[in-house]
Design an enzyme around this catalytic site. Structure first.
Site, PDB file in Angstrom:
ATOM      1  N   CYS A 286      28.735  63.375  31.490  1.00 30.93           N
ATOM      2  CA  CYS A 286      29.939  64.162  31.725  1.00 30.93           C
ATOM      3  C   CYS A 286      31.168  63.265  31.566  1.00 30.93           C
ATOM      4  O   CYS A 286      31.191  62.139  32.036  1.00 30.93           O
ATOM      5  CB  CYS A 286      30.010  64.827  33.094  1.00 30.93           C
ATOM      6  SG  CYS A 286      28.764  66.088  33.321  1.00 30.93           S
TER       7      CYS A 286
ATOM      8  N   ARG B 130      29.491  61.170  26.255  1.00 36.58           N
ATOM      9  CA  ARG B 130      28.971  61.241  27.620  1.00 36.58           C
ATOM     10  C   ARG B 130      28.289  62.563  27.932  1.00 36.58           C
ATOM     11  O   ARG B 130      27.685  62.726  28.998  1.00 36.58           O
ATOM     12  CB  ARG B 130      30.118  61.036  28.622  1.00 36.58           C
ATOM     13  CG  ARG B 130      30.745  59.666  28.531  1.00 36.58           C
ATOM     14  CD  ARG B 130      31.924  59.589  29.471  1.00 36.58           C
ATOM     15  NE  ARG B 130      31.508  59.695  30.842  1.00 36.58           N
ATOM     16  CZ  ARG B 130      31.219  58.674  31.625  1.00 36.58           C
ATOM     17  NH1 ARG B 130      31.289  57.443  31.156  1.00 36.58           N
ATOM     18  NH2 ARG B 130      30.858  58.864  32.867  1.00 36.58           N
TER      19      ARG B 130
ATOM     20  N   TRP C 152      27.439  67.296  30.488  1.00 38.04           N
ATOM     21  CA  TRP C 152      25.998  67.096  30.298  1.00 38.04           C
ATOM     22  C   TRP C 152      25.366  67.847  31.459  1.00 38.04           C
ATOM     23  O   TRP C 152      25.498  67.448  32.612  1.00 38.04           O
ATOM     24  CB  TRP C 152      25.660  65.610  30.341  1.00 38.04           C
ATOM     25  CG  TRP C 152      24.258  65.280  29.956  1.00 38.04           C
ATOM     26  CD1 TRP C 152      23.779  65.093  28.687  1.00 38.04           C
ATOM     27  CD2 TRP C 152      23.133  65.063  30.837  1.00 38.04           C
ATOM     28  NE1 TRP C 152      22.446  64.784  28.723  1.00 38.04           N
ATOM     29  CE2 TRP C 152      22.014  64.767  30.027  1.00 38.04           C
ATOM     30  CE3 TRP C 152      22.963  65.107  32.219  1.00 38.04           C
ATOM     31  CZ2 TRP C 152      20.756  64.502  30.554  1.00 38.04           C
ATOM     32  CZ3 TRP C 152      21.705  64.845  32.748  1.00 38.04           C
ATOM     33  CH2 TRP C 152      20.619  64.547  31.907  1.00 38.04           C
TER      34      TRP C 152
ATOM     35  N   ASN D 267      31.886  64.890  37.799  1.00 35.45           N
ATOM     36  CA  ASN D 267      30.800  64.134  37.174  1.00 35.45           C
ATOM     37  C   ASN D 267      29.865  63.683  38.285  1.00 35.45           C
ATOM     38  O   ASN D 267      30.299  62.989  39.196  1.00 35.45           O
ATOM     39  CB  ASN D 267      31.398  62.913  36.435  1.00 35.45           C
ATOM     40  CG  ASN D 267      30.341  61.961  35.945  1.00 35.45           C
ATOM     41  OD1 ASN D 267      29.189  62.348  35.758  1.00 35.45           O
ATOM     42  ND2 ASN D 267      30.725  60.708  35.737  1.00 35.45           N
ATOM     43  N   GLY D 268      28.598  64.117  38.225  1.00 35.33           N
ATOM     44  CA  GLY D 268      27.648  63.709  39.258  1.00 35.33           C
ATOM     45  C   GLY D 268      26.764  64.873  39.665  1.00 35.33           C
ATOM     46  O   GLY D 268      26.830  65.956  39.076  1.00 35.33           O
TER      47      GLY D 268
ATOM     48  N   GLU E 222      11.966  49.462  19.968  1.00 37.48           N
ATOM     49  CA  GLU E 222      13.356  49.899  19.785  1.00 37.48           C
ATOM     50  C   GLU E 222      13.509  50.669  18.465  1.00 37.48           C
ATOM     51  O   GLU E 222      14.242  51.662  18.392  1.00 37.48           O
ATOM     52  CB  GLU E 222      14.291  48.677  19.832  1.00 37.48           C
ATOM     53  CG  GLU E 222      15.740  48.923  19.433  1.00 37.48           C
ATOM     54  CD  GLU E 222      16.498  49.897  20.337  1.00 37.48           C
ATOM     55  OE1 GLU E 222      15.959  50.325  21.375  1.00 37.48           O
ATOM     56  OE2 GLU E 222      17.633  50.253  19.967  1.00 37.48           O
TER      57      GLU E 222
ATOM     58  N   LYS F  74      14.923  54.441  18.258  1.00 38.36           N
ATOM     59  CA  LYS F  74      16.057  54.869  17.421  1.00 38.36           C
ATOM     60  C   LYS F  74      15.674  56.105  16.615  1.00 38.36           C
ATOM     61  O   LYS F  74      16.435  57.058  16.516  1.00 38.36           O
ATOM     62  CB  LYS F  74      16.494  53.754  16.450  1.00 38.36           C
ATOM     63  CG  LYS F  74      17.228  52.621  17.067  1.00 38.36           C
ATOM     64  CD  LYS F  74      18.652  52.904  17.494  1.00 38.36           C
ATOM     65  CE  LYS F  74      18.791  53.427  18.877  1.00 38.36           C
ATOM     66  NZ  LYS F  74      18.637  52.683  20.030  1.00 38.36           N
TER      67      LYS F  74
ATOM     68  N   GLU G 131      15.315  59.210  18.923  1.00 37.23           N
ATOM     69  CA  GLU G 131      16.591  59.644  19.512  1.00 37.23           C
ATOM     70  C   GLU G 131      17.431  60.470  18.545  1.00 37.23           C
ATOM     71  O   GLU G 131      18.000  61.486  18.935  1.00 37.23           O
ATOM     72  CB  GLU G 131      17.441  58.416  19.914  1.00 37.23           C
ATOM     73  CG  GLU G 131      17.091  57.810  21.248  1.00 37.23           C
ATOM     74  CD  GLU G 131      17.966  56.603  21.567  1.00 37.23           C
ATOM     75  OE1 GLU G 131      18.303  56.423  22.736  1.00 37.23           O
ATOM     76  OE2 GLU G 131      18.326  55.827  20.655  1.00 37.23           O
TER      77      GLU G 131
ATOM     78  N   HIS H 131      -7.264  49.187  20.024  1.00 36.39           N
ATOM     79  CA  HIS H 131      -7.660  49.745  21.324  1.00 36.39           C
ATOM     80  C   HIS H 131      -7.202  51.187  21.515  1.00 36.39           C
ATOM     81  O   HIS H 131      -7.151  51.672  22.634  1.00 36.39           O
ATOM     82  CB  HIS H 131      -7.101  48.876  22.461  1.00 36.39           C
ATOM     83  CG  HIS H 131      -7.581  47.461  22.415  1.00 36.39           C
ATOM     84  ND1 HIS H 131      -8.910  47.118  22.490  1.00 36.39           N
ATOM     85  CD2 HIS H 131      -6.897  46.294  22.264  1.00 36.39           C
ATOM     86  CE1 HIS H 131      -9.027  45.801  22.418  1.00 36.39           C
ATOM     87  NE2 HIS H 131      -7.821  45.277  22.271  1.00 36.39           N
TER      88      HIS H 131
ATOM     89  N   LYS I 181      25.237  59.141  26.590  1.00 35.83           N
ATOM     90  CA  LYS I 181      25.289  57.685  26.462  1.00 35.83           C
ATOM     91  C   LYS I 181      25.231  56.985  27.811  1.00 35.83           C
ATOM     92  O   LYS I 181      24.586  55.955  27.938  1.00 35.83           O
ATOM     93  CB  LYS I 181      26.552  57.275  25.711  1.00 35.83           C
ATOM     94  CG  LYS I 181      26.599  55.794  25.441  1.00 35.83           C
ATOM     95  CD  LYS I 181      27.152  55.480  24.098  1.00 35.83           C
ATOM     96  CE  LYS I 181      26.985  54.013  23.743  1.00 35.83           C
ATOM     97  NZ  LYS I 181      25.642  53.722  23.227  1.00 35.83           N
TER      98      LYS I 181
HETATM   99  C1  G6P Z   1      20.962  56.327  27.971  1.00 38.60           C
HETATM  100  C2  G6P Z   1      21.297  56.209  26.500  1.00 38.60           C
HETATM  101  C3  G6P Z   1      20.479  55.093  25.865  1.00 38.60           C
HETATM  102  C4  G6P Z   1      20.691  53.788  26.638  1.00 38.60           C
HETATM  103  C5  G6P Z   1      20.325  53.968  28.110  1.00 38.60           C
HETATM  104  C6  G6P Z   1      20.706  52.750  28.925  1.00 38.60           C
HETATM  105  O1  G6P Z   1      19.689  56.840  28.113  1.00 38.60           O
HETATM  106  O2  G6P Z   1      21.054  57.438  25.829  1.00 38.60           O
HETATM  107  O3  G6P Z   1      20.909  54.920  24.531  1.00 38.60           O
HETATM  108  O4  G6P Z   1      19.905  52.781  26.072  1.00 38.60           O
HETATM  109  O5  G6P Z   1      21.068  55.068  28.646  1.00 38.60           O
HETATM  110  O6  G6P Z   1      22.096  52.595  28.896  1.00 38.60           O
HETATM  111  P1  G6P Z   1      22.863  51.323  29.376  1.00 38.60           P
HETATM  112  O7  G6P Z   1      24.308  51.717  29.290  1.00 38.60           O
HETATM  113  O8  G6P Z   1      22.438  51.063  30.792  1.00 38.60           O
HETATM  114  O9  G6P Z   1      22.509  50.196  28.481  1.00 38.60           O
END
Ligand code: G6P
Length: 612
Positions: free
Chosen positions: A2, A27, A74, A100-101, A485, A489, A492, A508, A607
């Site tokens: 948010c 956000r 969000w 926000n929260g 990672e 990516k 996501e 395994h 984010k």
């Molecule tokens: C969210 C984002 C991810 C990010 C994670 C941790 O889930 O969508 O892309 O890696 O938060 O975020 P931070 O700001 O703590 O690195």
């Protein structure tokens, strides 16, 4: 999670708020709304969808006021609908808030209000809060008192921003709990308030940060901070080195593309202020732990998402370079089952945003047992910068795309420097070794730049593979977190199922998934794991598996090992994580582009995740 924006000044508020919301759309982007106070009173516009959908509702009426608040959502309490979009009004419709929260005690609060005859037009906890602020306002006659009194009644972590028709020359923001940042700043047109820096740095680089259990009352020229009992608090401003242009797309189609391409510079920004080659020096921002480096018995890294995978790379460095036992914990797990940690355990918290609630709770947990916390953070002034004993800033600049890229590489670079620093302080790293390590990391940005030259190949690869429904990613040693990672990516931003695993585990379990319709991306570095990972690749080929090999050149590579081979520039193996992730980022990016998806704002994600 948010985004909140507010403006009070001499300009028309609606365009300023829309710009701010666009800067914070990463956000949350389920719905957006704004409220403006003009000659005809409060005007609300709210809509499920993106900021552009909200912009289409801006008309003469909303363009009349020079004070207003806005929100990009969000969804938590209540589904994604117009009527659940913020702002929400109180029972009199003369006061509005954005929020926000998440309110843990919302049901109880709502039940009390319903019993008193209140009616609600949404399913949100925010509307409940708005009604409470309205009641307190009627009782107190002051918006700042009403916000403070309301916040004392809420369980959970929140920030709210309120605007009342009867106090047309001020905005009031308040915050409880660790998550949910609020920054404020002024320029010669007026006052700005927002959840995060990108919405404010376009107007001023001098900001003040609202901390937990505080309220700020903004007029066009002033910001008055108090605690929740209305006791004044002095809050110094800080200068944010973020260039507003850095938060713009700069001609790129997507922020993610811009952020991938700027990695050589942002990695250099992380490294260069901290090392010199002649004479060889490594200085970590006056890094000074309450605990002597020689007294540390082990390191626990806590992080979420991409930062967690960077932490996995960092754990290798801390073990190899600083000879420290090191484990990496998902922050949300560590927070409630930290295992045996003590004041001799160094906890390293990694977070791009510095706002991830899971990380903040984990840090709180570590601090309750007296463990020192070092934080690696990208966002200046964020909550984690205050919660930790020591802060190492990434200096990677604003990262807007939801999928993290450049901060992953900077986190790895900074973890390497931290490992070297601890290695020196623990008398394990002599001058020669330090010189060779410093030379290696100083050259890493150049290697990253060379990896970016692979983009045309990755774009073609993405074109050929974007219709596949499942991918496996594997790597061993330092390549293992890179495989994880890379898979993250892809999932996501392209919504393709992708699973990463340690290449040694192939036999395994994952080998059962091998078939031509499931491409396997194998990351092979120039290290002691190389031959073993290539053996795993051969086992896949013998079972008609389709392999995309991301590897540094070597005599052991031959064409029939893989369907496609992407050759990485030669790089010392310790630096290879920062280089080998680049083709995987570019591959995921171009797959999402070929699929026509919203690269920067993938569905359901946000984010900064400021709720647990
Ligand atoms: C969210 C984002 C991810 C990010 C994670 C941790 O889930 O969508 O892309 O890696 O938060 O975020 P931070 O700001 O703590 O690195």
């Amino acid at each position: 999670m948010c985004g909140i924006v507010g403006y009070l000044g001499s300009e028309l508020a609606a365009p300023v708020i829309l710009d701010g919301l666009r800067a914070l759309e990463y956000r949350g982007y389920d719905s957006a709304g704004l409220a403006v106070l003009g000659p005809n009173g409060l005007t609300l516009r709210r809509r499920a969808g993106r900021i552009d959908d909200l912009a289409s509702l801006i008309d003469e009426e909303t363009l009349q006021g020079t004070i207003g608040i806005g929100h990009t959502r969000w969804a938590t309490h209540g589904s994604v609908t117009d009527h659940n979009a913020h702002p929400h009004a109180d029972a009199t419709d003369r006061l509005v808030i954005v929020h926000n929260g998440m309110t843990d005690n919302v049901h109880r609060l709502r039940d009390h209000l319903v019993a008193d005859g209140h009616e609600f037009r949404s399913e949100t906890d925010t509307e409940v809060i708005a009604h409470i602020v309205g009641l307190e306002y009627a009782a107190e006659g002051s918006l700042s008192k009403a916000v403070a009194t309301t916040l004392r009644q809420l369980d959970g972590a929140h920030s709210i921003l309120a605007l009342a028709a009867d106090e047309p020359d001020l905005l009031v923001a308040g915050r409880v709990g660790a998550a949910g940042g609020i920054v404020v700043g002024h320029n010669d047109t007026g006052a700005f308030v927002a959840s995060d820096l990108p919405a404010v740095v376009q107007h001023t680089s001098e900001i003040r940060v609202l901390q937990a259990n505080e309220v700020v009352t903004l007029s066009r020229e002033t910001a008055e901070f108090t605690d929740l009992n209305q006791q004044p608090i002095k809050r110094r401003s800080m200068s944010v080195p973020w260039d507003p242009v850095a938060a713009a797309k700069a001609g790129h189609r997507h922020f993610m593309h811009k952020e991938i391409l700027e990695q050589p510079r942002t990695l250099a920004d992380t490294i260069r202020p901290r090392v010199t080659l002649d004479p060889v020096e490594l200085e970590l921002d006056g890094f000074d732990l309450p605990l002597k480096a020689t007294s540390i018995d082990r390191v626990v890294i806590v992080a979420s998402g991409t930062s967690y995978f960077a932490g996995m790379v960092g754990a290798h460095y801390l073990r190899d370079v600083a000879h420290l036992p090191c484990s990496v914990e998902v922050a949300s797990e560590f927070a409630y089952a930290p295992g045996p940690i003590s004041p001799q355990t160094l906890v390293v918290a990694i977070s791009q945003s510095g706002e991830t609630a899971d990380v903040l709770v984990a840090v709180d947990r570590a601090r309750t047992v007296g463990a020192p916390v070092t934080a690696l953070v990208n966002t200046p002034g964020s909550e984690l910068t205050r919660a930790a004993d020591e802060v190492l800033h990434l200096h990677a600049g604003p990262e807007i795309s939801v999928a993290a890229t450049k901060t992953f590489v900077s986190e790895i670079g900074l973890l390497y420097l931290l490992a070297c620093k601890l290695g020196v302080d623990r008398n394990l790293l002599g001058p020669e070794e330090l010189a060779s390590n410093v030379a290696a990391i100083a050259h890493a940005p150049i290697a990253v730049a060379r990896a970016l030259e692979l983009e045309p190949k990755l774009e073609q690869l993405a074109r050929r593979y974007h219709h596949f429904k499942n991918f496996l990613y594997m790597g061993r040693g330092l390549a293992h977190p890179i495989a994880l990672e890379g898979a993250l990516k892809l999932k996501e931003i392209s919504y393709i199922h992708a699973e990463g695993f340690a290449a040694g585990e192939l036999k395994h379990g994952p080998i059962a998934l091998v078939e031509p319709a499931t491409p396997i991306v194998a990351v092979v570095l120039d290290d002691t794991m190389r031959a073993k990972t290539l053996n795993a690749v051969t086992q896949i080929r013998s079972r008609n598996g389709r392999v995309i090999l991301i590897a540094t050149e070597g005599e052991d590579l031959h064409d029939d090992l893989a369907d496609d081979i992407i050759l990485l520039p030669p790089t010392p193996s310790t630096m290879a994580p920062m280089v080998s992730i680049v083709p995987l980022q570019l591959f995921a990016y171009h797959v999402a582009v070929w699929l026509g998806l919203d690269v920067d704002q993938p569905r359901n994600l946000a984010k900064s995740v400021t709720v647990e």
